[in-house]
Design an enzyme around this catalytic site. Structure first.
Site: not given
Lengths: 572, 388
Positions: A292-293
């Protein structure tokens, strides 16, 4: 005349009897010479086949010590009760006392003996307490004896259960470091030729065939105190958020040494009844997640390396939504125009997508491969995954877009932590090590020093006021880090309500010493954002670790990020 | 000149101490007792330790047996020969009574499939051991009393045959074939030396051989012992087990043995190490030299018996001669069989080695027997001296 003849034994008869007796004795002499001189070799060989046995002598397995010399796995001598099956079989009357003491079933014993009837060795009970061993020997049951063995004991218990692993009852490494470094830890039993009496007791040692070689101690990179800290915080978090699982890894930035590696739920390797394979998987290296981020810093690094972007380049993320093909990529809200640094700080998916689409596929690919995604970390831990990263030839626009914010790539938490050492280390990636070394580590430059510094500065901002990761702040220390909140991939599609909350960060930001990755799997209570769930764990563990390692504070006021010139940083 | 010298020699032998005992017998018996005690201790220490916790358990009992035996010996050797000659039939009856008693339930003790012992407090008496000596005393007297009718088969041979038959049957009831064989062979030898006609003698021998063969074939365990003896290596873990272990003990001994106390075979490999197979342990620990020493000591004992018998005959003392012959034969048969069994030349028999094996009754019987010999030797010596 005839009467007279009978009163005296005739000389013939006298000498006949004497001759018989003397020849009988003579035969005995001849036979004795035959047996004791002429056939002695054959008879001795027959005797040796019955008396001489090769006995193994167990030696002690090497200890596992943490970097400060605190024992994490030690072997203690114990006794195992064994039997000479044919002898014990004949002593049926004594079984009762034996089975009672060893907690065996009489019928099981009978079956076991029947199966081993042709053998000379059979374990009755492994690793009994000294008290039981003493009482068994006091029974003096024919054919029953003790054998010295070693039982592994793990002082840290569940705290380091996954990373240390455990051995089986035969002292062979089965999981974790016990398996990875089994060759070094393993003791080689010595062999002796011994003389045994018919009950199997060793009477005399005839010759030594090989000396026992004790295993070598293993000093691992772990710091038991930091390990415990991480364990405690993960356990609390999992309980508080009713999460499925959690991982944490702490790496030494300069050497790549793993200072802590924790999985929750844990298991206690001392309790063999507890050992179920689902529990002792070291998920931090065996399981892959989508980052993810937490991957965004590497997208940004690739962008900065391309020269097309600077930290101040502006990207329009309005209206917080972007369509790529038939897919829509969304931000949590509309952030409007953001600098590159702002994309990190606000964790804008739209911004990351636009940046990724603005650079070449190969540049992104090379950087991601450069920081070690898709390849083993070199930890040597059993079952380590390499993750999956598709080659750029197969990337469609949507793949580039999702990759930019950490979807469509599978990595292990350890790979993520290692990649962050490149950012922490001014662009030099160091190999991961689970052994405590002398610090002479040869790193590999994977991005320009300036890029690393700029990304770190952005990550510092993302932890400061207004960023997603403020909960990761540590009093008196600057922190650089990135949150991540990943929709879990369940049965091939992204679940709406199941997340992995992540935080990956570096401290102190000005002179990085530690990298830590925290992942909480499927938190059910108290939120699900990485900044809510994972960042506080990072903060607590780091605060403790900074103190434990005597790292001097670099931020006198609570989290006022200071800008430090690149020239002042110590090169790695 | 020569006769004078002989008289001189005889006087010197007898005269240097009228109350002295035969040194050949004394020396060989005491040497066997000493060697036996050492070997009993060595052979039994592990088994004793395991069974009773006291390694010297069997040694202490063995020492007590020796003391008891020497006491009996010193009483017997000081007794008068004529009493023994007269008491022969009573000894026979006592022996038969003991053999009957051992078979009575509640009196006989049953160990390992045979009833051979009568419990007397802490010790077990084995009547068959004493019966051997009793029978020799009886037969020696019988041969003197029946001198006149001995050449006739029916009155001379059948009577003794009946006696042997009764004793043999009682022994087989125990069963104790070994003792029966020893008694039969001893009596056969005594009849042969006692002047039984050769034809009669051969008939008895043939009957004995046939009887033994039948008994062997009729009993599976005896048959197994015989086949086990013929090829012990065919089944070294069952029928040949004991013999194979004994042979290994001999082979391990070589010339000088593995050293006193260092036997491995006694460590539960060799059954009955301190009783019937004491020679095997000795062979392992003291080697061929030790075995030859034991054979030599027994040779002295046996040959001395026959020499004493010869002297008794020359002195005209028929009973003394028959008794000495009987005892010599008894020792010869028993030692030859025991040693032969130990060396795998004969099938396994439960027979002790006189003076050496552990076992109170055997020790007592052997000591009484040698006491009789000493007595005979002394009486004959003093008698012949007195006649001169």
């Amino acid at each position: 005349m005839s009467n007279r003849a009978q009163t005296k034994t005739s000389s013939f008869r006298h000498w006949t009897v004497l001759l018989l007796v003397v020849s009988g004795l003579g035969l005995l002499v001849v036979r004795a010479v035959y047996l004791q001189v002429l056939s002695s070799e054959y008879l001795q060989a027959q005797g040796n086949a019955r008396h001489l046995r090769v006995a193994e002598y167990n030696a002690v397995r090497g200890m596992i010590l943490d970097r400060n010399g605190v024992p994490l796995a030690i072997s203690t001598p114990v006794d195992s009760v064994w039997a000479h099956p044919p002898t014990l079989m004949q002593a049926g009357g004594r079984w009762g006392q034996l089975t009672a003491l060893l907690d065996l079933d009489r019928r099981d014993l009978s079956d076991m003996l029947a199966r081993h009837a042709a053998r000379e060795f059979m374990y009755l009970k492994r690793h009994v307490t000294p008290e039981i061993a003493k009482r068994v020997m006091a029974l003096q049951v024919p054919g029953v004896a003790l054998q010295r063995e070693y039982r592994r004991y793990y002082p840290a218990g569940a705290v380091a259960g996954h990373i240390i692993g455990f051995t089986n009852i035969d002292d062979q490494g089965q999981e974790g470091l016990e398996l990875a470094y089994d060759e070094r830890l393993r003791a080689i039993p010595g062999k002796k030729r011994v003389l045994k009496d018919r009950l199997g007791n060793i009477v005399e040692s005839v010759e030594s065939l090989s000396l026992p070689i004790p295993g070598k101690d293993l000093v691992v990179s772990l710091d038991r105190r930091i390990q415990y800290l991480a364990y405690r915080e993960l356990k609390r978090a999992v309980a508080a958020h009713k999460a499925r699982a959690a991982w944490a890894i702490v790496l030494d930035v300069r050497t790549g040494e793993v200072l802590a590696m924790v999985n929750e739920p844990g298991f206690n390797p001392n309790n063999r009844a507890d050992l179920r394979s689902a529990l002792f998987r070291n998920r931090a290296v065996t399981d892959v997640i989508e980052p993810g981020s937490t991957l965004k810093p590497f997208t940004i690094a690739a962008a900065l390396e391309s020269g097309k972007y600077t930290p101040d380049s502006l990207i329009d993320t309005a209206p917080g939504v972007i369509r790529i093909g038939r897919k829509t990529i969304k931000d949590v809200r509309n952030h409007g125009r953001l600098s590159v640094a702002g994309v990190i700080k606000k964790s804008s998916n739209v911004g990351a997508t636009k940046i990724a689409l603005g650079i070449s596929k190969n540049r992104l690919w090379n950087l991601l491969r450069g920081v070690g995604f898709g390849e083993t970390t070199g930890s040597g831990l059993p079952g380590e995954s390499v993750g999956i990263i598709n080659p750029p030839e197969r990337w469609a626009a949507i793949d580039r877009a999702t990759l930019s914010f950490g979807y469509g790539i599978s990595i292990t938490p350890l790979q993520l932590a290692r990649a962050y050492t490149a950012i922490a280390n001014d662009g030099v990636l160091v190999p991961v090590s689970l052994l405590h070394g002398d610090g002479g580590v040869q790193g590999e430059r994977v991005m320009a020093k300036a890029t690393a510094l700029q990304v770190r500065r952005m990550l510092e901002m993302s932890v400061s006021g207004g960023g997603t990761g403020t909960a990761a702040q540590v009093n008196h220390y600057s922190v650089a880090g990135k949150t991540g909140t990943v929709h879990k991939l369940i049965n091939g599609s992204y679940a709406q309500d199941n997340y992995v909350s992540l935080f990956a960060g570096v401290a102190p930001a000005s002179r990085p010493r530690l990298v830590m990755v925290v992942a909480v799997d499927d938190p059910k209570r108290g939120g699900y954002f990485g900044g809510q769930i994972a960042a506080p764990i990072f903060s607590k563990v780091m605060a403790g670790a900074m103190r434990l390692l005597n790292i001097s504070p670099d931020a006198p006021q609570p989290q006022q990020p200071t800008i430090v010139k690149a020239s002042e940083r110590r090169a790695t | 000149m020569i006769a004078e010298a002989a008289v001189h020699k005889q006087r010197r032998e007898a005269g240097h101490a009228a109350d002295a005992w035969d040194m050949w017998l004394m020396t060989s018996v005491l040497a066997l007792l000493g060697l036996g005690a050492v070997m009993v201790y060595s052979a039994s220490v592990s088994a004793a330790e395991r069974a009773t916790g006291n390694g010297a358990y069997y040694l202490m009992r063995h020492a007590a047996h020796i003391v008891l035996g020497l006491l009996a010996m010193s009483l017997v050797m000081r007794s008068r020969l004529q009493h023994w000659e007269r008491a022969g039939p009573y000894f026979l009856l006592t022996g038969i009574a003991l053999l009957v008693m051992v078979l009575l339930p509640g009196i006989g003790v049953h160990i390992n499939g045979s009833t051979r012992w009568i419990r007397l407090g802490t010790i077990n008496l084995q009547p068959s051991e004493l019966v051997k000596v009793f029978v020799v005393v009886y037969v020696a007297g019988y041969l003197v009393r029946k001198q006149a009718v001995l050449p006739n088969f029916v009155p001379g041979i059948l009577m003794i045959g009946l006696v042997i038959g009764v004793i043999g049957l009682l022994l087989l009831r125990q069963p104790d074939l070994g003792t029966m064989v020893v008694i039969c062979l001893t009596i056969l030898g005594m009849l042969f030396l006692g002047g039984v006609r050769l034809g009669h003698f051969l008939v008895i021998v043939a009957a004995g051989v046939a009887g033994t063969a039948m008994l062997t074939l009729a009993s599976p365990y005896r048959f197994e012992r015989v086949t086990g003896f013929l090829n012990p290596w065919a089944d070294p873990f069952n029928s040949g087990f004991q013999l194979v272990q004994a042979l290994i003990a001999f082979g391990r001994g070589e010339w000088f043995g593995v050293g006193l106390g260092a036997s491995v075979q006694k460590l539960f490999y060799l059954p009955a190490a301190h009783t019937d197979f004491i020679l095997a342990v000795l062979a392992e620990e003291l080697g061929l030299v030790g075995v030859l020493l034991v054979i030599a000591l027994f040779a002295v004992l046996i040959l001395r018996s026959f020499l004493i018998a010869r002297r008794a005959e020359q002195a005209g003392h028929v009973f003394a001669a028959r008794l000495a012959q009987g005892i010599g034969l008894l020792f010869a048969v028993q030692t030859l069989i025991n040693m032969g069994v130990n060396m795998g030349m004969l099938p396994t028999k439960g027979l002790t080695l006189p003076f050496m094996s552990y076992g109170g009754s055997s020790m007592l019987a052997s000591c009484i027997a040698v006491g009789l010999l000493l007595m005979v030797e002394r009486e004959v010596r003093l008698h012949s001296w007195a006649r001169h």
